[in-house]
Design a protein around this motif. Structure first.
Motif, short mmCIF file in Angstrom:
data_model
loop_
_atom_site.label_atom_id
_atom_site.label_comp_id
_atom_site.label_asym_id
_atom_site.label_seq_id
_atom_site.Cartn_x
_atom_site.Cartn_y
_atom_site.Cartn_z
N TYR A 190 0.84 -1.19 0.00
CA TYR A 190 0.00 0.00 0.00
C TYR A 190 0.88 1.24 0.00
CZ TYR A 190 -3.79 -3.10 1.34
OH TYR A 190 -4.71 -4.10 1.37
N TYR A 191 0.42 2.22 -0.78
CA TYR A 191 1.07 3.52 -0.79
C TYR A 191 0.07 4.52 -0.24
CZ TYR A 191 3.66 7.52 -2.72
OH TYR A 191 4.38 8.68 -2.88
N ASP A 192 0.38 5.12 0.90
CA ASP A 192 -0.57 5.99 1.60
C ASP A 192 -0.10 7.44 1.57
OD1 ASP A 192 -2.09 3.84 2.23
OD2 ASP A 192 -1.62 3.81 4.37
N GLU A 193 -1.00 8.33 1.20
CA GLU A 193 -0.70 9.76 1.24
C GLU A 193 -1.68 10.45 2.18
OE1 GLU A 193 -0.16 11.20 -3.05
OE2 GLU A 193 -0.82 9.12 -3.26
N TYR A 194 -1.17 11.39 2.96
CA TYR A 194 -2.01 12.16 3.86
C TYR A 194 -1.89 13.63 3.51
CZ TYR A 194 -2.02 7.91 6.68
OH TYR A 194 -2.17 6.62 7.11
N ILE A 195 -3.02 14.27 3.28
CA ILE A 195 -3.04 15.66 2.85
C ILE A 195 -4.12 16.40 3.62
CG2 ILE A 195 -3.61 17.18 0.89
CD1 ILE A 195 -2.45 14.86 -0.91
N SER A 196 -3.82 17.64 3.97
CA SER A 196 -4.79 18.49 4.64
C SER A 196 -5.07 19.69 3.76
CB SER A 196 -4.21 18.95 5.99
OG SER A 196 -5.03 19.91 6.59
N ARG A 197 -6.33 19.96 3.50
CA ARG A 197 -6.66 21.14 2.70
C ARG A 197 -8.10 21.55 2.96
NH1 ARG A 197 -10.10 19.20 -0.93
NH2 ARG A 197 -9.68 17.25 -2.03
N MET A 198 -8.47 22.72 2.41
CA MET A 198 -9.84 23.17 2.53
C MET A 198 -10.69 22.40 1.52
SD MET A 198 -9.58 25.01 5.04
CE MET A 198 -11.18 25.79 5.23
N PRO A 199 -11.96 22.20 1.81
CA PRO A 199 -12.81 21.41 0.93
C PRO A 199 -13.22 22.17 -0.32
CG PRO A 199 -14.10 22.27 2.74
CD PRO A 199 -12.67 22.66 3.02
N ARG B 73 0.80 25.86 -5.42
CA ARG B 73 0.88 24.73 -4.50
C ARG B 73 2.16 23.96 -4.78
NH1 ARG B 73 -3.25 23.38 -1.42
NH2 ARG B 73 -4.96 24.83 -1.61
N VAL B 74 3.14 24.20 -3.94
CA VAL B 74 4.39 23.45 -4.06
C VAL B 74 4.38 22.42 -2.96
CG1 VAL B 74 6.88 23.60 -4.06
CG2 VAL B 74 5.53 25.55 -4.84
N THR B 75 4.36 21.17 -3.33
CA THR B 75 4.17 20.14 -2.33
C THR B 75 5.46 19.40 -2.04
OG1 THR B 75 1.90 19.88 -3.02
CG2 THR B 75 2.82 18.15 -1.65
N GLY B 212 -6.96 30.70 5.05
CA GLY B 212 -7.43 29.63 4.19
C GLY B 212 -6.44 28.48 4.06
N THR B 213 -5.44 28.44 4.94
CA THR B 213 -4.49 27.34 4.92
C THR B 213 -4.71 26.46 6.14
OG1 THR B 213 -2.88 28.82 3.91
CG2 THR B 213 -2.06 26.73 4.78
N ALA B 214 -5.00 25.19 5.90
CA ALA B 214 -5.16 24.26 7.00
C ALA B 214 -3.79 23.69 7.37
CB ALA B 214 -6.10 23.12 6.60
N ILE B 215 -3.71 23.04 8.52
CA ILE B 215 -2.48 22.35 8.87
C ILE B 215 -2.74 20.85 8.96
CG2 ILE B 215 -1.45 24.29 10.11
CD1 ILE B 215 -2.23 22.60 12.66
N PHE B 236 2.47 20.52 9.91
CA PHE B 236 2.83 20.84 8.53
C PHE B 236 1.89 21.89 7.94
CE2 PHE B 236 4.34 16.53 9.21
CZ PHE B 236 5.58 16.53 8.61
N ALA B 237 2.46 22.89 7.29
CA ALA B 237 1.63 23.82 6.53
C ALA B 237 0.95 23.02 5.43
CB ALA B 237 2.49 24.94 5.94
N GLY B 238 -0.39 23.02 5.43
CA GLY B 238 -1.13 22.13 4.56
C GLY B 238 -0.97 22.44 3.08
#
Lengths: 263, 263
Positions: A190-199, B73-75, B212-215, B236-238
DNA sequence: CAGTGGTCTAGACCACGCG
DNA sequence: GCGTGGTCTAGACCACTGG
């Protein structure tokens, strides 16, 4: 006065919340009360409370008997490692449901199915050509009747043609992971990514999100020995969910966190 | 007109962004231009753009030559499983730095140390009495000179008294995980929590977050065979980070995601 | 009905920073 | 200088909902 007026007002109110003077469910003063207390115009007061709303601290409720109330945070814990690990082929839907029930809530789900053409991003994850077909299985998950999270899983179309159950527009009782394993497509990585953002607005609607609520996005790509066979986008309402995983000797963890005992 | 005016305006602008008509770094029309185009007052136009700001789509830049620009968005990808796994006692700070460098950025860190009294929540995680002492080691991490994430790690005070290096107010070259392992406190299990929420004002300042930036909050509790010995809060800065982990046979993943090859 | 927040207007003065 | 967004005022009308 380096700080503008509305930030000062917001800070005072925020401090009352974080200090506990205002508790979850309590009401803030009404807008007219705040205008008088701080001798500010209504717009300034609203700028102040808008900050708190966008921080997720406060919810506005219109109508008589409404007001601005301190938001509650009920956190559901989802164990990403329990669902569908290779060694433990538990049904994924059952895994979610049993987690919810174990935490004392009521669980329900809405299921839907779509046939889609893959975007280049998704095609890359599934290691197929862009614009090739895929089955999208969507599951909206409710806790105590309130939408809580959303799972979008994409399967390459050729896999669905081999395993026709994937095309059925309803939940698969034993879980798709188990089904695929039984048919010779066992997921071993499994490759898991976790991301936080506004909907996005769509996510806001589907999950009934308040302003100031972020989402927790968990993208899981599942691999058989030969290739990726599915990508799942788990979209969690950030104010009501957290994800937990463990690594190493879990018996030790269970000793100090009894709730984590693997049943 | 079920939709209020400012939401209509926001929708049009949002569509232009998501459709690609407006790309990252592009400027939106100025507020006077939007007033004229939509025949709305300035406040209405600002209500509309405020939505986009709070969705993290747009950033306002004051001053001549400023305007409202579509956010980039630089990830940066952080591999939670690479740092400090029991079998691979890599230095945790080095792990972060080498990840950043491998992704083509420049890395730097600010370190600080505090002695604190543990809140009941933290005491529970570390399985010690509330109000007992702890060492807080904070590391603010910069990518290309811009603050990107923040790590707060708490160690029980008795551990710091045994291993005095933990009290030194500077980075530990080989990494604390390795140091602890060398002194007989090898971490053999981890409890990981992933949470998405809006930042506190302190976090906003430390990380230089836009509205507007989530963490993305990653809480890792490390256990030796005998007890929990540390809790790390990775904030982490989201808009600039994602976390990645893998499970199972990673060689298969490396085959389809070459960037994931374990160095 | 009365009071809550939701939306909208038309103005004003300010801080900032590029040209 | 002058155009950008940042802050603030003083009003207005509306939709909703509990009493």
């Amino acid at each position: 006065m380096a700080q503008p007026r509305y930030r000062q007002i917001a800070s005072e109110l925020r401090d009352q919340i974080t200090s506990g003077a205002l508790r979850e469910g309590d009401r803030l003063p009404t807008e007219p009360q705040l205008q008088e207390r701080y001798r500010a115009s209504r717009n300034t007061v609203r700028d102040a409370t808008a900050l708190l709303v966008n921080e997720g601290l406060v919810q506005r409720v219109p109508g008589r008997g409404g007001g601005m109330i301190v938001r509650r945070r009920v956190t559901l814990t989802f164990h990403a490692h329990r669902a569908e690990m290779p060694a433990r082929p538990t049904a994924e839907t059952d895994a979610w449901r049993s987690e919810v029930v174990a935490q004392g809530y009521e669980a329900s789900q809405d299921f839907s199915l779509t046939i889609k053409s893959l975007s280049s991003d998704l095609a890359e994850r599934l290691h197929v050509e862009p614009d090739s077909g895929a089955v999208l299985r969507r599951c909206v998950r409710y806790v105590n009747g309130q939408p809580s999270s959303l799972q979008d899983t994409y399967y390459p179309i050729d896999l669905a043609e081999e395993i026709r159950e994937l095309l059925s527009p309803k939940d698969i009782p034993q879980g798709t992971t188990k089904l695929l394993a039984d048919r010779g497509h066992e997921q071993v990585a499994y490759y898991d990514e976790y991301i936080s953002r506004m909907p996005t607005p769509e996510e806001t609607n589907l999950l009934g999100l308040q302003p100031g609520t972020a989402i927790l996005l968990h993208i899981r790509t599942g691999y058989t020995e030969h290739r990726p066979i599915r990508v799942s986008f788990n979209i969690f309402a950030g104010d009501r969910n957290q994800i937990v995983t463990t690594h190493g000797d879990t018996r030790i963890i269970a000793k100090f966190r009894p709730a984590e005992a693997p049943e």
